[in-house]
Scaffold this active site. Structure first.
Site, PDB file in Angstrom:
ATOM      1  N   ARG A  87      82.667  10.497  20.378  1.00 22.94           N
ATOM      2  CA  ARG A  87      83.716   9.552  20.009  1.00 22.94           C
ATOM      3  C   ARG A  87      84.133   9.795  18.554  1.00 22.94           C
ATOM      4  O   ARG A  87      83.357  10.252  17.727  1.00 22.94           O
ATOM      5  CB  ARG A  87      83.222   8.112  20.185  1.00 22.94           C
ATOM      6  CG  ARG A  87      83.172   7.682  21.655  1.00 22.94           C
ATOM      7  CD  ARG A  87      82.718   6.242  21.821  1.00 22.94           C
ATOM      8  NE  ARG A  87      81.337   6.061  21.461  1.00 22.94           N
ATOM      9  CZ  ARG A  87      80.894   5.597  20.304  1.00 22.94           C
ATOM     10  NH1 ARG A  87      81.750   5.195  19.379  1.00 22.94           N
ATOM     11  NH2 ARG A  87      79.618   5.497  20.061  1.00 22.94           N
ATOM     12  N   TYR A 215      86.819  13.973  25.550  1.00 24.09           N
ATOM     13  CA  TYR A 215      85.446  13.443  25.560  1.00 24.09           C
ATOM     14  C   TYR A 215      85.400  12.051  26.216  1.00 24.09           C
ATOM     15  O   TYR A 215      86.280  11.213  25.968  1.00 24.09           O
ATOM     16  CB  TYR A 215      84.881  13.365  24.131  1.00 24.09           C
ATOM     17  CG  TYR A 215      83.541  12.657  24.140  1.00 24.09           C
ATOM     18  CD1 TYR A 215      82.416  13.308  24.653  1.00 24.09           C
ATOM     19  CD2 TYR A 215      83.417  11.338  23.735  1.00 24.09           C
ATOM     20  CE1 TYR A 215      81.200  12.648  24.746  1.00 24.09           C
ATOM     21  CE2 TYR A 215      82.202  10.677  23.813  1.00 24.09           C
ATOM     22  CZ  TYR A 215      81.098  11.335  24.326  1.00 24.09           C
ATOM     23  OH  TYR A 215      79.902  10.673  24.427  1.00 24.09           O
ATOM     24  N   LYS A 224      85.013   2.611  27.300  1.00 19.24           N
ATOM     25  CA  LYS A 224      84.973   1.944  26.000  1.00 19.24           C
ATOM     26  C   LYS A 224      86.308   1.253  25.685  1.00 19.24           C
ATOM     27  O   LYS A 224      86.329   0.151  25.139  1.00 19.24           O
ATOM     28  CB  LYS A 224      84.644   2.953  24.901  1.00 19.24           C
ATOM     29  CG  LYS A 224      83.341   3.701  25.113  1.00 19.24           C
ATOM     30  CD  LYS A 224      82.170   2.765  25.193  1.00 19.24           C
ATOM     31  CE  LYS A 224      80.863   3.569  25.227  1.00 19.24           C
ATOM     32  NZ  LYS A 224      79.695   2.673  25.271  1.00 19.24           N
ATOM     33  N   HIS A 244      78.427  -4.473  24.842  1.00 18.45           N
ATOM     34  CA  HIS A 244      77.849  -3.128  24.933  1.00 18.45           C
ATOM     35  C   HIS A 244      76.366  -3.274  25.300  1.00 18.45           C
ATOM     36  O   HIS A 244      75.491  -3.046  24.476  1.00 18.45           O
ATOM     37  CB  HIS A 244      78.023  -2.434  23.570  1.00 18.45           C
ATOM     38  CG  HIS A 244      77.713  -0.971  23.572  1.00 18.45           C
ATOM     39  ND1 HIS A 244      77.401  -0.278  22.418  1.00 18.45           N
ATOM     40  CD2 HIS A 244      77.675  -0.054  24.565  1.00 18.45           C
ATOM     41  CE1 HIS A 244      77.189   0.992  22.709  1.00 18.45           C
ATOM     42  NE2 HIS A 244      77.344   1.155  23.998  1.00 18.45           N
ATOM     43  N   SER A 266      74.956   3.184  20.656  1.00 18.62           N
ATOM     44  CA  SER A 266      74.977   4.405  21.451  1.00 18.62           C
ATOM     45  C   SER A 266      73.800   5.301  21.090  1.00 18.62           C
ATOM     46  O   SER A 266      73.491   5.480  19.908  1.00 18.62           O
ATOM     47  CB  SER A 266      76.281   5.168  21.194  1.00 18.62           C
ATOM     48  OG  SER A 266      77.368   4.329  21.496  1.00 18.62           O
ATOM     49  N   CYS A 268      70.634   4.753  21.631  1.00 15.94           N
ATOM     50  CA  CYS A 268      69.474   4.004  21.134  1.00 15.94           C
ATOM     51  C   CYS A 268      68.644   3.399  22.269  1.00 15.94           C
ATOM     52  O   CYS A 268      67.862   2.478  22.040  1.00 15.94           O
ATOM     53  CB  CYS A 268      69.907   2.923  20.161  1.00 15.94           C
ATOM     54  SG  CYS A 268      70.545   3.606  18.618  1.00 15.94           S
ATOM     55  N   ASP A 295      75.299   0.328  30.287  1.00 12.43           N
ATOM     56  CA  ASP A 295      76.111   0.480  29.063  1.00 12.43           C
ATOM     57  C   ASP A 295      76.994  -0.730  28.766  1.00 12.43           C
ATOM     58  O   ASP A 295      77.183  -1.064  27.605  1.00 12.43           O
ATOM     59  CB  ASP A 295      76.991   1.733  29.180  1.00 12.43           C
ATOM     60  CG  ASP A 295      77.583   2.181  27.849  1.00 12.43           C
ATOM     61  OD1 ASP A 295      76.851   2.190  26.844  1.00 12.43           O
ATOM     62  OD2 ASP A 295      78.781   2.514  27.813  1.00 12.43           O
ATOM     63  N   ARG A 384      76.014  15.165  28.119  1.00 17.00           N
ATOM     64  CA  ARG A 384      75.993  13.993  29.005  1.00 17.00           C
ATOM     65  C   ARG A 384      75.931  14.402  30.467  1.00 17.00           C
ATOM     66  O   ARG A 384      76.320  15.511  30.837  1.00 17.00           O
ATOM     67  CB  ARG A 384      77.279  13.176  28.793  1.00 17.00           C
ATOM     68  CG  ARG A 384      77.461  12.629  27.367  1.00 17.00           C
ATOM     69  CD  ARG A 384      76.891  11.248  27.256  1.00 17.00           C
ATOM     70  NE  ARG A 384      76.840  10.758  25.875  1.00 17.00           N
ATOM     71  CZ  ARG A 384      76.535   9.498  25.572  1.00 17.00           C
ATOM     72  NH1 ARG A 384      76.295   8.608  26.523  1.00 17.00           N
ATOM     73  NH2 ARG A 384      76.451   9.111  24.319  1.00 17.00           N
ATOM     74  N   GLY A 509      58.472   3.558  29.395  1.00  7.24           N
ATOM     75  CA  GLY A 509      57.869   2.639  30.369  1.00  7.24           C
ATOM     76  C   GLY A 509      57.076   1.524  29.705  1.00  7.24           C
ATOM     77  O   GLY A 509      57.047   0.379  30.185  1.00  7.24           O
TER      78      GLY A 509
END
Ligand code: GDP
Ligand code: PGA
Ligand code: MN
Ligand code: MN
Length: 599
Positions: A87, A215, A224, A244, A266, A268, A295, A384, A509
């Protein structure tokens, strides 16, 4: 495949649409065609045959490369332009008539100027190309919380991704015909020149114009641009929230499921938390985790005062690096077939590969060059995968419930190498909104620019809020009213580092141990210690069976550093001050109250 309608006959539905809800759509498509001058117009119906034909076109022109069909059936590699991999926040604008409505959190341009600037780029830009018209629905097609849009694009890659990420085609068009309202998105890859690239939003016109990038976050306009920037603006007007956030259901051994919504910036950890696999002892005891979304979350109060959430998306556009059988087996299982990979590396036998996947050595890097470790990582750090949510083994049976799932807890979090403990709980809604508003995180490869720089990213919405953050915080505060039955709010940090620079918490986990504590708090069963920043568990309040933590880890994950927090709260005061008189007094007052107790 629906017959491609040759330009200039743009009409869908034939002449009987005159005066119908489709008339406005037909008019707009015609206007766009006159501006961009495509060679042909294709109305997307979302069918399998249409998708197959698209894949064939892209394979023929080299924009999709087939991967190993034995290991990864019907899966493809797309290599983007090397200057078009993330982005572009500096080229993303919110164009409201009043500059203050966009706020200091957005780049702003006057609507007339923005239209003129970007329309000049669109003029004639689709010559020789096919223009695709993509009707799509964000959210389950029969959900009252869902919203529709139409994206016009000249990129078959965008069409293919939109088909995975949204409910695209005939059903969405029928809903648009019923409702009339839809968000207009115009996109062209243009020349892919970073100097001729803009992502413009006109929330007052429910319009998006994106030029010069292919992208995902810049080009898949349902994601977005619509589901966050435009939807957040609509949500404020209509009394809901567009966030988000991932949505995950945690089922305990008694068979009760609690849904948690979590906002992390993003790259994270949203996709990972949404698909978490419980540690072995939890699995044996009967814990289960259900993925609703990874997301974006749209939520609104239900009749019982609780917040109900839907995932507006139908697929995952996930970060590849770091995804492995150890970190995220559900994601890995999801992407074994029918997946589009973007900017990953490949092995000698043409399988997709990225850093952290396994011990194999790739032969080609993300640009298609022979892999040379001296030239950097083989896969782009923001490479991605795009895959249908239905391929995820943990996909929740309630993910497509039209009324959404009830949210028990909201979680904020970011990458904080220092200061911020593993988890704490906000005292009440107002304190929770301050915790979200003052979130900080180190930047990642999901956007262009420096990586690892700490910045304020309120509710992980810094790049995505379609209006002034001061108004956004006030909107959040407004949910606390008579009759409301709001979720508890928490803050987590999976990324605290020790003196050796390594992560102190095992993460992935094992994050279920933290979620279990939160659910215990929601039910009034788990213990905590009150501190000025909120309620912190002691190590003994979490189930840490089979987790070995050093004394340093225990101290930093569960400790409270008063001096450090005093300095942090000075930074928070300065940040809130940036919004001037537009900021309602509630959050600064809450900041002051806590700062005083930190003295
Ligand atoms: P998203 O972009 O917010 O959905 O983030 P992802 O779930 O895709 O994760 C981004 C990166 O963070 C990946 O490289 C993950 O492996 C890594 N990550 C995710 N969860 C954790 C965690 O709990 N601990 C650590 N150390 N890394 C994590
Ligand atoms: P992410 O989504 O949050 O999963 O990284 C894409 C983005 O935010 O750019
Ligand atoms: Mn995101
Ligand atoms: Mn993700």
């Amino acid at each position: 495949m629906s017959a491609a309608i040759d330009y200039p006959d743009t009409r869908i539905g034939g002449s009987e649409t005159k005066g119908s809800q489709l008339d406005a759509l037909n008019q707009w498509v015609l206007q766009v065609a006159q501006l961009t001058e495509p060679a042909a117009i294709h109305w997307c119906d979302g069918s399998d045959s249409e998708y197959a034909a698209l894949l064939e076109t892209m394979q023929a022109d080299g924009s999709l490369l087939p991967l190993n069909t034995d290991t990864h059936p019907n899966s493809w590699l797309h290599r983007s332009d090397p200057d078009d991999v993330a982005r572009v926040e500096h080229l993303t604008f919110v164009c409201t008539s009043d500059r203050d409505d966009a706020g200091p959190n957005n780049h702003w341009m006057a609507p007339a100027e923005a239209h003129a600037k970007i329309d000049a780029l669109f003029a004639g830009c689709m010559r020789g190309r096919t223009m695709y018209v993509i009707p799509y629905c964000m959210g389950p097609i029969d959900s009252p919380l869902a919203r529709c849009g139409v994206e016009i694009t000249d990129s078959p890659y965008v069409v293919a991704n939109m088909r995975i990420m949204t409910r695209m085609g005939a059903a969405a068009l029928a809903r648009i015909e019923r409702e009339g309202a839809f968000v207009k998105g115009l996109h062209s890859i243009g020349e892919l020149d970073p100097e001729r690239r803009f992502i413009m939003h006109f929330p007052e016109e429910l319009t998006i114009k994106s030029y010069g990038s292919g992208y995902g976050g810049n080009a898949l306009l349902g994601k977005k641009c619509h589901a966050l920037r435009i939807a957040s603006y609509q949500a404020r007007q209509e009394g809901w929230l567009a966030e988000h956030m991932l949505i995950v259901g945690i089922e305990n051994p008694q068979g009760e499921t609690h849904y948690i919504a979590a906002a992390f910036p993003s790259a994270c950890g949203k996709t990972n938390l949404a698909m978490l696999i419980p540690p072995e002892s939890y699995r044996e005891a009967g814990w289960k985790v259900w993925t609703v979304g990874d997301d974006i979350c749209w939520m609104r109060p239900g009749a019982d005062g609780r917040l109900y959430a839907i995932n507006p998306e139908a697929g995952f556009f996930g970060v590849a690096p770091g995804t492995s059988a150890r970190s995220n087996p559900n994601a890995l299982a999801s992407i074994q077939r029918d997946t589009i990979f973007t900017n990953v590396a490949t092995t000698a036998d043409n399988q997709p590969w990225w850093e952290g996947l396994d011990e194999r050595t790739p032969v080609k890097d993300w640009r298609g060059r022979d892999h040379d470790p001296a030239k950097g990582p083989a896969a782009h750090p923001n490479s991605r995968f795009t895959v249908s949510a239905r391929q995820c083994p943990s996909y929740s049976p309630h993910a497509e419930d039209p009324q959404g799932v009830p949210i028990s807890a909201i979680v904020f979090g970011g990458r904080r190498a220092s200061l911020v403990p593993l988890v704490f709980e906000a005292r009440d809604w107002t304190h929770g909104v301050l915790v979200g508003a003052s979130m900080g995180s180190e930047t990642t490869a999901a956007a262009t620019g420096a990586v690892g720089v700490m910045r304020r990213d309120p509710m992980a919405m810094k790049p995505f809020c379609g209006y002034n953050f001061a108004d956004y915080f006030a909107h959040w505060l407004s949910f606390d009213k008579p009759g409301a039955n709001l979720p508890k709010i928490f803050h987590v940090n999976w990324f605290r580092k020790g003196d050796d620079g390594k992560f102190l918490w095992p993460g992935f986990g094992d994050n279920l141990r933290v979620l279990e504590w939160m659910i215990g708090r929601v039910k009034g069963e788990a213990e905590a210690v009150d501190t000025p920043i909120g309620a912190l568990p002691r190590a003994a309040d979490l189930n840490l069976e089979n987790v070995s933590l050093s004394p340093e880890a225990r101290e930093k994950l569960f400790g409270f550093d008063r001096d450090g927090w005093r300095a942090e709260f000075e930074g928070i005061a300065a940040y809130l001050g940036e919004f001037g008189g537009r900021m309602a007094p509630t959050l600064p007052a809450e900041q002051k109250r806590i700062a005083t107790t930190l003295q």
